[in-house]
Design a protein around this motif. Sequence first.
Motif, mmCIF file in Angstrom:
data_model
loop_
_atom_site.group_PDB
_atom_site.id
_atom_site.type_symbol
_atom_site.label_atom_id
_atom_site.label_comp_id
_atom_site.label_asym_id
_atom_site.label_seq_id
_atom_site.Cartn_x
_atom_site.Cartn_y
_atom_site.Cartn_z
ATOM 1 N N LEU A 1 54.784 -17.219 -40.696
ATOM 2 C CA LEU A 1 54.734 -17.120 -39.234
ATOM 3 C C LEU A 1 55.065 -15.709 -38.758
ATOM 4 O O LEU A 1 55.745 -14.943 -39.439
ATOM 5 N N GLN A 2 54.575 -15.401 -37.558
ATOM 6 C CA GLN A 2 54.897 -14.149 -36.876
ATOM 7 C C GLN A 2 55.574 -14.471 -35.546
ATOM 8 O O GLN A 2 55.345 -15.523 -34.947
ATOM 9 N N GLY A 3 56.397 -13.551 -35.105
ATOM 10 C CA GLY A 3 57.026 -13.739 -33.803
ATOM 11 C C GLY A 3 55.988 -13.922 -32.708
ATOM 12 O O GLY A 3 54.997 -13.197 -32.666
ATOM 13 N N GLY A 4 56.185 -14.920 -31.854
ATOM 14 C CA GLY A 4 55.233 -15.207 -30.790
ATOM 15 C C GLY A 4 54.241 -16.290 -31.121
ATOM 16 O O GLY A 4 53.511 -16.774 -30.235
ATOM 17 N N ASP A 5 54.168 -16.695 -32.399
ATOM 18 C CA ASP A 5 53.282 -17.803 -32.776
ATOM 19 C C ASP A 5 53.704 -19.082 -32.050
ATOM 20 O O ASP A 5 54.892 -19.359 -31.874
ATOM 21 N N VAL A 6 52.717 -19.865 -31.651
ATOM 22 C CA VAL A 6 52.980 -21.157 -31.001
ATOM 23 C C VAL A 6 52.758 -22.258 -32.024
ATOM 24 O O VAL A 6 51.642 -22.438 -32.528
ATOM 25 N N VAL A 7 53.819 -22.973 -32.338
ATOM 26 C CA VAL A 7 53.757 -24.067 -33.306
ATOM 27 C C VAL A 7 53.700 -25.393 -32.552
ATOM 28 O O VAL A 7 54.496 -25.642 -31.647
ATOM 29 N N THR A 8 52.746 -26.230 -32.919
ATOM 30 C CA THR A 8 52.611 -27.557 -32.327
ATOM 31 C C THR A 8 52.806 -28.605 -33.417
ATOM 32 O O THR A 8 52.155 -28.541 -34.463
ATOM 33 N N ILE A 9 53.701 -29.539 -33.166
ATOM 34 C CA ILE A 9 53.943 -30.646 -34.088
ATOM 35 C C ILE A 9 53.390 -31.907 -33.449
ATOM 36 O O ILE A 9 53.804 -32.289 -32.344
ATOM 37 N N ILE A 10 52.431 -32.544 -34.104
ATOM 38 C CA ILE A 10 51.920 -33.828 -33.637
ATOM 39 C C ILE A 10 52.476 -34.908 -34.570
ATOM 40 O O ILE A 10 52.211 -34.895 -35.772
ATOM 41 N N PHE A 11 53.267 -35.808 -33.998
ATOM 42 C CA PHE A 11 53.924 -36.831 -34.799
ATOM 43 C C PHE A 11 52.986 -38.019 -35.032
ATOM 44 O O PHE A 11 52.107 -38.298 -34.203
ATOM 45 N N PRO A 12 53.166 -38.724 -36.140
ATOM 46 C CA PRO A 12 52.310 -39.890 -36.398
ATOM 47 C C PRO A 12 52.560 -40.987 -35.378
ATOM 48 O O PRO A 12 53.618 -41.030 -34.747
ATOM 49 N N PRO A 13 51.588 -41.879 -35.186
ATOM 50 C CA PRO A 13 51.771 -42.977 -34.221
ATOM 51 C C PRO A 13 52.963 -43.840 -34.606
ATOM 52 O O PRO A 13 53.256 -44.028 -35.785
ATOM 53 N N GLU A 14 53.657 -44.335 -33.596
ATOM 54 C CA GLU A 14 54.778 -45.235 -33.843
ATOM 55 C C GLU A 14 54.301 -46.683 -33.821
ATOM 56 O O GLU A 14 53.485 -47.056 -32.973
ATOM 57 N N GLU A 15 54.816 -47.470 -34.743
ATOM 58 C CA GLU A 15 54.488 -48.888 -34.778
ATOM 59 C C GLU A 15 55.550 -49.665 -34.012
ATOM 60 O O GLU A 15 56.737 -49.577 -34.333
ATOM 61 N N VAL A 16 55.117 -50.403 -33.015
ATOM 62 C CA VAL A 16 56.037 -51.207 -32.217
ATOM 63 C C VAL A 16 56.230 -52.558 -32.897
ATOM 64 O O VAL A 16 55.255 -53.190 -33.320
ATOM 65 N N SER A 17 57.460 -52.989 -33.019
ATOM 66 C CA SER A 17 57.751 -54.273 -33.661
ATOM 67 C C SER A 17 57.040 -55.407 -32.936
ATOM 68 O O SER A 17 57.097 -55.506 -31.705
ATOM 69 N N GLU A 18 56.352 -56.246 -33.703
ATOM 70 C CA GLU A 18 55.641 -57.369 -33.099
ATOM 71 C C GLU A 18 56.607 -58.364 -32.451
ATOM 72 O O GLU A 18 56.236 -59.100 -31.550
ATOM 73 N N GLY A 19 57.851 -58.362 -32.920
ATOM 74 C CA GLY A 19 58.833 -59.282 -32.369
ATOM 75 C C GLY A 19 59.401 -58.849 -31.037
ATOM 76 O O GLY A 19 60.091 -59.633 -30.375
ATOM 77 N N LEU A 20 59.111 -57.599 -30.628
ATOM 78 C CA LEU A 20 59.611 -57.105 -29.346
ATOM 79 C C LEU A 20 58.541 -57.299 -28.287
ATOM 80 O O LEU A 20 57.569 -56.547 -28.210
ATOM 81 N N ILE A 21 58.728 -58.311 -27.457
ATOM 82 C CA ILE A 21 57.747 -58.673 -26.440
ATOM 83 C C ILE A 21 57.900 -57.769 -25.223
ATOM 84 O O ILE A 21 59.011 -57.518 -24.753
ATOM 85 N N ALA A 22 56.791 -57.267 -24.727
ATOM 86 C CA ALA A 22 56.819 -56.463 -23.507
ATOM 87 C C ALA A 22 57.033 -57.365 -22.297
ATOM 88 O O ALA A 22 56.319 -58.352 -22.117
ATOM 89 N N GLU A 23 58.028 -57.049 -21.485
ATOM 90 C CA GLU A 23 58.299 -57.785 -20.252
ATOM 91 C C GLU A 23 58.393 -56.790 -19.106
ATOM 92 O O GLU A 23 58.681 -55.608 -19.311
ATOM 93 N N TYR A 24 58.182 -57.289 -17.923
ATOM 94 C CA TYR A 24 58.085 -56.397 -16.768
ATOM 95 C C TYR A 24 59.136 -56.777 -15.736
ATOM 96 O O TYR A 24 58.898 -57.575 -14.843
ATOM 97 N N GLY A 25 60.314 -56.195 -15.900
ATOM 98 C CA GLY A 25 61.412 -56.395 -14.968
ATOM 99 C C GLY A 25 61.850 -55.058 -14.410
ATOM 100 O O GLY A 25 61.343 -53.999 -14.791
ATOM 101 N N GLU A 26 62.811 -55.093 -13.529
ATOM 102 C CA GLU A 26 63.280 -53.863 -12.893
ATOM 103 C C GLU A 26 64.209 -53.094 -13.824
ATOM 104 O O GLU A 26 65.068 -53.669 -14.490
ATOM 105 N N LEU A 27 64.012 -51.789 -13.873
ATOM 106 C CA LEU A 27 64.908 -50.891 -14.586
ATOM 107 C C LEU A 27 65.497 -49.918 -13.573
ATOM 108 O O LEU A 27 64.751 -49.263 -12.834
ATOM 109 N N ALA A 28 66.819 -49.828 -13.534
ATOM 110 C CA ALA A 28 67.473 -48.880 -12.631
ATOM 111 C C ALA A 28 67.477 -47.510 -13.317
ATOM 112 O O ALA A 28 68.423 -47.151 -14.029
#
Length: 295
Positions: free
Chosen positions: A55-82
């Motif tokens: 690397l050289q000073g001033g280089d722009v490094v981009t890290i793209i992370f692998p997709p995250e797997e969401v646990s099938e047991g965690l059901i999405a629900e839609y309630g209020e979050l403060a």
Amino acid sequence: MDKRYQLQFIVKEDGQLLRDALADFGISKRTLTAVKFDGGALYVNGEERNVRHPLQGGDVVTIIFPPEEVSEGLIAEYGELAIVYEDEALLIIDKPAYISTIPSREHPSGSVANYVRGYFQRQGIASTVHIVTRLDRDTSGLMVIAKHRHIHHLMSEQQKSAQLQREYEAVVEGHVKIEKQSIKAPIGRKDSSIIEREVCADGQAAHTDVTVLKQGNKNSLVRLKLHTGRTHQIRVHMAHIGHPLVGDDLYGGSQQSLDRQALHCVFVQFPHPLTGEVMIFESQLPENLTQPLNN
């Protein structure tokens, strides 16, 4: 559109290899392995590179992370979050009492994690739920949630190094006579219970600072600073010195005036995991928690 989580940083000096710069940026070896083999990518100035790239000073490094797997047991629900604060890395909420942090056999839905997953879905955030600071079901107050596993890793490192600070207020039974004290007593699981903890010689080190804020007719309002994060730490320590939390029947507190432990996370402070900026969040003690002071 690529929804994978990504970060960018600018290289400050010449001569570093990409892998060394990534380590300085807080990317763990485990995370880097996942980036290399599980669907992530590394770019320097917009071109894909391997970890041995100089690397050289001033280089722009981009890290793209692998997709995250969401646990099938965690059901999405839609309630209020403060929501108290939100950015690309963090979500800070003010949790009410009677809501679990994560689903359990007794409470499989209606948890903070269920609602956060639903919120992430609506916002198009391709991440599972990463709880940084948990609260018991009947404890209220500030909670820190990471939006990505890498951010969770960085926040976990902050917890280990005591950079992430949490303070609570609680109403405890009796008049606490010592205005300021530090409780250092190891905590372990009680042999006769899968839930209850106790102070025991072979337990994990636990440290809580206690400051008396106000004396009521029969009870005391105290401020508590955690130096460690053991399960039920505040509840166990206060019961250990003879002042269980009001409403905490698991550890000897009376529920005559309150049907849950009188405990609220009022303060969280930490350096932002990406910018280093000191972040401070505060929450007021709910009015119903102060009522036992006047009983």
